[in-house]
Design an enzyme around this catalytic site. Structure first.
Site, mmCIF file in Angstrom:
data_model
loop_
_atom_site.group_PDB
_atom_site.id
_atom_site.type_symbol
_atom_site.label_atom_id
_atom_site.label_comp_id
_atom_site.label_asym_id
_atom_site.label_seq_id
_atom_site.Cartn_x
_atom_site.Cartn_y
_atom_site.Cartn_z
ATOM 1 N N ARG A 210 0.867 -1.180 0.000
ATOM 2 C CA ARG A 210 0.000 0.000 0.000
ATOM 3 C C ARG A 210 0.905 1.232 0.000
ATOM 4 O O ARG A 210 1.960 1.226 0.644
ATOM 5 C CB ARG A 210 -0.911 0.036 1.225
ATOM 6 C CG ARG A 210 -2.106 -0.905 1.160
ATOM 7 C CD ARG A 210 -3.149 -0.455 0.133
ATOM 8 N NE ARG A 210 -4.316 -1.311 0.093
ATOM 9 C CZ ARG A 210 -4.489 -2.342 -0.735
ATOM 10 N NH1 ARG A 210 -3.548 -2.652 -1.613
ATOM 11 N NH2 ARG A 210 -5.602 -3.053 -0.715
ATOM 12 N N GLU A 239 -3.715 7.774 -4.019
ATOM 13 C CA GLU A 239 -4.049 7.125 -5.286
ATOM 14 C C GLU A 239 -5.302 7.763 -5.854
ATOM 15 O O GLU A 239 -6.295 7.861 -5.130
ATOM 16 C CB GLU A 239 -4.283 5.625 -5.080
ATOM 17 C CG GLU A 239 -2.994 4.889 -4.887
ATOM 18 C CD GLU A 239 -3.156 3.373 -4.853
ATOM 19 O OE1 GLU A 239 -4.206 2.861 -5.275
ATOM 20 O OE2 GLU A 239 -2.220 2.725 -4.405
ATOM 21 N N HIS A 258 -1.629 0.554 -9.580
ATOM 22 C CA HIS A 258 -2.245 -0.454 -8.712
ATOM 23 C C HIS A 258 -2.761 -1.648 -9.534
ATOM 24 O O HIS A 258 -3.965 -1.906 -9.598
ATOM 25 C CB HIS A 258 -3.374 0.174 -7.886
ATOM 26 C CG HIS A 258 -3.644 -0.565 -6.608
ATOM 27 N ND1 HIS A 258 -3.904 0.064 -5.417
ATOM 28 C CD2 HIS A 258 -3.702 -1.895 -6.339
ATOM 29 C CE1 HIS A 258 -4.118 -0.836 -4.472
ATOM 30 N NE2 HIS A 258 -3.992 -2.031 -5.002
HETATM 31 P P1 NAP Z 1 -1.102 -11.655 4.494
HETATM 32 O O1 NAP Z 1 -1.110 -13.076 4.060
HETATM 33 O O2 NAP Z 1 -1.920 -11.264 5.673
HETATM 34 O O3 NAP Z 1 0.425 -11.266 4.729
HETATM 35 C C1 NAP Z 1 0.801 -10.083 5.351
HETATM 36 C C2 NAP Z 1 2.081 -10.358 6.113
HETATM 37 O O4 NAP Z 1 2.526 -9.129 6.697
HETATM 38 C C3 NAP Z 1 1.886 -11.366 7.252
HETATM 39 O O5 NAP Z 1 2.794 -12.409 7.054
HETATM 40 C C4 NAP Z 1 2.219 -10.581 8.516
HETATM 41 O O6 NAP Z 1 2.985 -11.440 9.374
HETATM 42 C C5 NAP Z 1 3.058 -9.426 7.972
HETATM 43 N N1 NAP Z 1 2.969 -8.233 8.803
HETATM 44 C C6 NAP Z 1 1.862 -7.614 9.281
HETATM 45 N N2 NAP Z 1 2.204 -6.542 10.010
HETATM 46 C C7 NAP Z 1 3.557 -6.490 9.999
HETATM 47 C C8 NAP Z 1 4.502 -5.616 10.572
HETATM 48 N N3 NAP Z 1 4.127 -4.599 11.340
HETATM 49 N N4 NAP Z 1 5.816 -5.845 10.341
HETATM 50 C C9 NAP Z 1 6.205 -6.899 9.581
HETATM 51 N N5 NAP Z 1 5.357 -7.762 9.021
HETATM 52 C C10 NAP Z 1 4.044 -7.557 9.222
HETATM 53 O O7 NAP Z 1 -1.564 -10.691 3.319
HETATM 54 P P2 NAP Z 1 -1.346 -10.883 1.751
HETATM 55 O O8 NAP Z 1 -2.532 -11.596 1.181
HETATM 56 O O9 NAP Z 1 0.019 -11.431 1.512
HETATM 57 O O10 NAP Z 1 -1.450 -9.347 1.276
HETATM 58 C C11 NAP Z 1 -0.561 -8.392 1.807
HETATM 59 C C12 NAP Z 1 -0.974 -6.997 1.391
HETATM 60 O O11 NAP Z 1 -0.685 -6.806 0.030
HETATM 61 C C13 NAP Z 1 -2.478 -6.704 1.491
HETATM 62 O O12 NAP Z 1 -2.851 -6.309 2.813
HETATM 63 C C14 NAP Z 1 -2.677 -5.595 0.487
HETATM 64 O O13 NAP Z 1 -2.607 -4.327 1.116
HETATM 65 C C15 NAP Z 1 -1.502 -5.758 -0.463
HETATM 66 N N6 NAP Z 1 -1.952 -6.141 -1.813
HETATM 67 C C16 NAP Z 1 -1.704 -5.309 -2.849
HETATM 68 C C17 NAP Z 1 -2.111 -5.664 -4.125
HETATM 69 C C18 NAP Z 1 -1.868 -4.747 -5.290
HETATM 70 O O14 NAP Z 1 -2.632 -4.781 -6.242
HETATM 71 N N7 NAP Z 1 -0.834 -3.942 -5.280
HETATM 72 C C19 NAP Z 1 -2.749 -6.890 -4.364
HETATM 73 C C20 NAP Z 1 -2.979 -7.703 -3.289
HETATM 74 C C21 NAP Z 1 -2.574 -7.335 -2.007
HETATM 75 P P3 NAP Z 1 3.090 -11.163 10.953
HETATM 76 O O15 NAP Z 1 1.687 -10.974 11.434
HETATM 77 O O16 NAP Z 1 3.777 -12.367 11.483
HETATM 78 O O17 NAP Z 1 3.932 -9.924 11.102
#
Ligand code: NAP
Length: 298
Positions: A210, A239, A258
């Site tokens: 993000r 955005e 995005h």
């Molecule tokens: P996810 O499976 O929940 O993975 C997020 C990871 O971030 C978790 O492993 C979590 O592990 C870690 N995390 C959370 N807070 C943290 C912190 N303060 N410091 C370090 N690590 C942290 O989510 P995902 O499905 O992979 O998606 C991740 C993000 O990508 C989404 O929330 C979205 O905003 C973004 N996204 C963007 C697009 C795009 O089009 N650009 C598409 C899809 C997703 P821990 O809890 O162990 O820290």
């Protein structure tokens, strides 16, 4: 504190009171907007990140919130590699050289040298579903993969040969850093001046998480002063990014609008999941892909 990367005005004024809402895009679903719909039962996000939805208000009101996790991980990981490779191998400058400014008059062996991706070190910040999919791809490029998240995953270390390191250590030794954390209070401006200063001068940063995870003015300074070599961002703050934003004046950054999950196949599957969430929420049933399950008075 509520975090959202979008600046568009809330859509409350444009629509009548709702029973259900599907958000396709990242317009803020604010407490004020939610207040205009006393019967709102379900909010269905077409996407995995739901930072634009004021979840606390939904919790208080018993409104169900759904999203589309998992289905977009491979597609977003593909885009991460596309941005990483494009930056490392000067794909945009090459396109500009040949097709835009029509400069390619003879073979010049000295132009547009990039940097190797294979056997380089990749640091994954926030290794969850998407980060895991990126690590799989990086292993195919023979990359050394470091990761940082709050909770260590020994099973993934075993599966993929990834190495758990501190956030600071990851920034210091990685040739490429990719960001995959959700946007929260803790991750807002996770990458700022101090963090960019830790990175190698040859490093490339990819932000596909993000926009507000990266302080854009610190990123601009770091790119301008050669503190890091390049960046590719699929997400910006705000955005859409303002057309006069200084970041857009640099030639060592790629800014994409995005596109992480934007393939025909994945967007169609996301739409189906989002519809399933919405229909379940309207009926007061458990959402198949729920962030918050319904809890409204019936
Ligand atoms: P996810 O499976 O929940 O993975 C997020 C990871 O971030 C978790 O492993 C979590 O592990 C870690 N995390 C959370 N807070 C943290 C912190 N303060 N410091 C370090 N690590 C942290 O989510 P995902 O499905 O992979 O998606 C991740 C993000 O990508 C989404 O929330 C979205 O905003 C973004 N996204 C963007 C697009 C795009 O089009 N650009 C598409 C899809 C997703 P821990 O809890 O162990 O820290």
């Amino acid at each position: 504190m509520w975090h959202t990367s979008a600046i568009l005005p809330p859509i409350a004024e444009k629509i009548p009171p709702l029973d259900g809402l599907m958000t396709y895009g990242h317009e803020p679903v604010s407490p004020e907007m939610i207040a205009t719909s006393p019967n709102l039962k379900a909010i269905s996000v077409v996407g995995v990140g739901y930072d634009h939805v004021h979840v606390e208000t939904c919790r208080e009101r018993g409104i169900a919130v759904g999203h589309t996790p998992g289905i977009l991980s491979d597609t977003t990981a593909d885009m991460t590699m596309a941005l990483l490779l494009a930056t490392a191998r000067n794909i945009v400058p090459a396109y500009n050289h040949v097709q835009v400014s029509k400069q390619w008059k003879y073979y010049d062996p000295n132009i547009l040298w990039g940097t190797d991706v294979h056997h380089a070190t990749l640091g994954i910040v926030g290794m969850g579903r998407i980060g895991h999919a990126v690590a799989k791809r990086a292993r195919a490029f023979d990359m050394r993969v470091l990761y940082y998240k709050r909770e260590r995953r020994p099973d993934w270390e075993e599966e993929l040969g990834v190495e758990y390191v501190t956030f600071e250590n990851l920034l210091e030794v990685s040739d490429f850093v990719t960001l995959h954390v959700p946007l929260t209070e803790e991750t807002t401006h996770l990458i700022g001046e101090a963090e960019l200063a830790l990175m190698k001068k040859t490093a490339i940063l990819v932000n596909i998480a993000r926009g507000p995870v990266v302080d854009h003015y610190a990123l601009y300074d770091a790119l301008k002063q050669g503190q890091i070599a390049g960046a590719a961002v699929d997400v910006t703050e705000p955005e859409p990014i303002n057309t006069d934003h200084p970041l857009l004046s640099l030639d060592n950054v790629i800014v994409a609008p995005h596109l992480g999950s934007a393939t025909v196949q994945t967007r169609m599957k996301m739409a189906t999941m989002a519809m399933e969430n919405l229909l379940a929420g309207l009926k007061g049933e458990q959402l198949p892909y729920g962030v918050l399950q319904p809890n409204f008075p019936r």
